[in-house]
Design an enzyme around this catalytic site. Structure first.
Site, PDB file in Angstrom:
ATOM      1  CB  SER A 141      -0.959  -0.041   1.191  1.00 64.29           C
ATOM      2  OG  SER A 141      -1.940   0.962   1.095  1.00 64.29           O
ATOM      3  CG  ASP A 186      -6.313  -2.036  -4.324  1.00 66.49           C
ATOM      4  OD1 ASP A 186      -7.067  -1.575  -3.449  1.00 66.49           O
ATOM      5  OD2 ASP A 186      -5.083  -1.840  -4.339  1.00 66.49           O
ATOM      6  CG  HIS A 195      -5.620  -2.163  -0.539  1.00 68.96           C
ATOM      7  ND1 HIS A 195      -4.831  -1.650  -1.556  1.00 68.96           N
ATOM      8  CD2 HIS A 195      -5.110  -1.659   0.624  1.00 68.96           C
ATOM      9  CE1 HIS A 195      -3.895  -0.865  -1.033  1.00 68.96           C
ATOM     10  NE2 HIS A 195      -4.031  -0.860   0.282  1.00 68.96           N
TER      11      HIS A 195
END
Length: 443
Positions: free
Chosen positions: A254, A348, A382
């Site tokens: 991330s 995501d 994600h």
């Protein structure tokens, strides 16, 4: 009279024990045993059932804050009175089909918007398994077992790091070494998550779980990040006597995905980078290095969509890094002298990581580079975690201030995590080496 009372007491106890043992007429068979590394698969069977008997399998786990995670699945025993989770199909519940680890990756929080994380790797998660008669979850208990899913494997040493400005935890595998070194970073949650680094160290890596904000005397937020801090952490790891050189690996997920790219681009000693749903530009907050400011790619809050459930979809809020002034946030990764592994979730919902990864690959190709691999996981969300962490559909986002959707579908996400873990291990060993005098950690 006393003798009679004692005789009656032990007779009553014997009757109770007989009733208890007869009620638990079946038993779980777990291989390799009831204690295992969290990221390792298990072979689970139940024997002693009536042939063709309908049973409900249940799993329960409480995290360190007492949050309950549960799963269940309906099975039918075979002609010998056995259910083998690797072959017997679930007929309904949290998942369907033959899923050896389905009871684990399908765990769901009792309270919505909770994500399973491990806060103290020195203690295991306890998973309670039950088999109950019939098609209902409150049927007669047939068998039970408590499993310990550990994070700190036997022989792995956990050492807190407080060197110069660097704050984190170092994990050393068993053996003389030296071993390949890996710098491990998480995203916008802050603090010091250790569980991925800890599990990875069991594969023969020296891993530094690095905190970079919201921990001890580090900055309270990400508004004043300096690349020099990450360079100092890299130097500390590379020069550690247990680390084989010349370069180390970096894992970023991330927000820390772009930090990993920056580190490889502008500092020496990085041989391999794993970016898990990262960005090809400096995301959100600027970062400085030797007096130069790399501006952060900002977002547009008007593009946030709040669903009826009260969960926000923020996928398209971040500006396009290829347009106008946003291009100043792009990271010139073609300058990096390392290998890249881009791991991407197709669904995501945090941001458009498939687009970011594709643009990163295009940039490398445009400069004549072939030092990359890109893997896209259909219907994964994600937060790609180590194997068997349950899929989280939505949870509180620290920066947004409300629950956001992470995307993905449970089974596809689970399969992605298993594949990702194997790829990371192989990628790092290929480009960093396997080290000398290395023995795999055991329980």
């Amino acid at each position: 009279m006393i003798l009679l009372q004692r005789t009656q007491h032990w007779s009553l106890m014997a009757i109770r024990c007989a009733r208890w043992s007869s009620s638990l007429s079946a038993r779980f068979l777990v291989r390799p045993g009831p204690r295992s590394l969290f990221s390792d698969p298990l072979a689970i069977e139940v024997e002693g059932l009536v042939p063709e008997q309908e049973v409900v399998m249940q799993a329960r786990l409480r995290d360190e804050k007492g949050e309950l995670f549960e799963s269940n699945a309906r099975y039918r025993a075979d002609s010998s009175g056995r259910v083998d989770l690797s072959r017997s199909p679930s007929l309904g519940g949290s998942y369907t089909g033959a899923e050896p680890m389905g009871l684990f990756w399908s765990l769901r929080p009792q309270n919505p918007y909770k994500m399973l994380v491990k806060r103290d790797v020195r203690s295991p998660f306890l998973v309670e398994l039950e088999a109950r008669d019939g098609e209902e979850q409150n049927g007669r208990l047939l068998a039970s077992e408590t499993l310990e899913r550990v994070f700190l494997a036997e022989g792995v040493r956990r050492l807190p790091v407080n060197e110069g400005r660097v704050r984190g935890t170092l994990f050393l595998p068993p053996g003389e070494g030296p071993f390949p070194g890996v710098l491990d970073m998480y995203g916008t949650g802050g603090g010091l998550p250790e569980y991925r680094a800890c599990l990875l160290s069991a594969h023969g890596f020296v891993v530094l779980a690095l905190a970079y904000y919201g921990y001890q005397d580090l900055p309270k937020d990400m508004r004043k990040l300096q690349l020099e801090y990450f360079e100092e952490a890299s130097t500390f790891l590379r020069t550690h006597p247990k680390v084989a050189g010349p370069g180390i690996g970096v894992i970023g997920a991330s927000k820390s995905g772009d930090l990993a790219l920056l580190l490889a681009t502008f500092t020496p000693g990085i041989s391999a980078v794993v970016s898990i749903n990262g960005c090809n530009a400096v995301a959100v907050f600027p970062i400085t290095y030797k007096g130069t400011v790399f501006p952060g790619l900002i977002g547009d809050s008007s593009k946030v969509t709040v669903m009826k459930s009260g969960v926000a979809d923020i996928r398209d809020t971040l500006n396009n890094p290829l347009e106008g002034e946003n291009q100043k946030s792009l990271i010139p990764i073609e300058q990096a002298d390392c290998r890249f592994l881009f791991l991407v979730s197709e669904d995501d919902r945090n941001w458009n990581s498939p687009f970011f990864a594709e643009e990163a690959v295009k940039r490398l190709k445009a400069h004549g580079k072939d030092n990359f691999e890109k893997v896209v996981y259909p219907m994964a969300g994600h937060y790609l975690e180590p194997p068997y962490f349950p899929h989280c559909t939505a949870s509180l986002h620290m920066l947004v201030g409300m629950p956001v959707a992470w995307g993905g579908e449970a089974k596809s996400h689970a399969m992605a995590q298993i594949d990702m873990w194997e790829r990371i291990d192989a990628f790092l060993k290929e480009h960093l080496g396997t080290g000398k005098h290395c023995s795999s950690a055991k329980l």
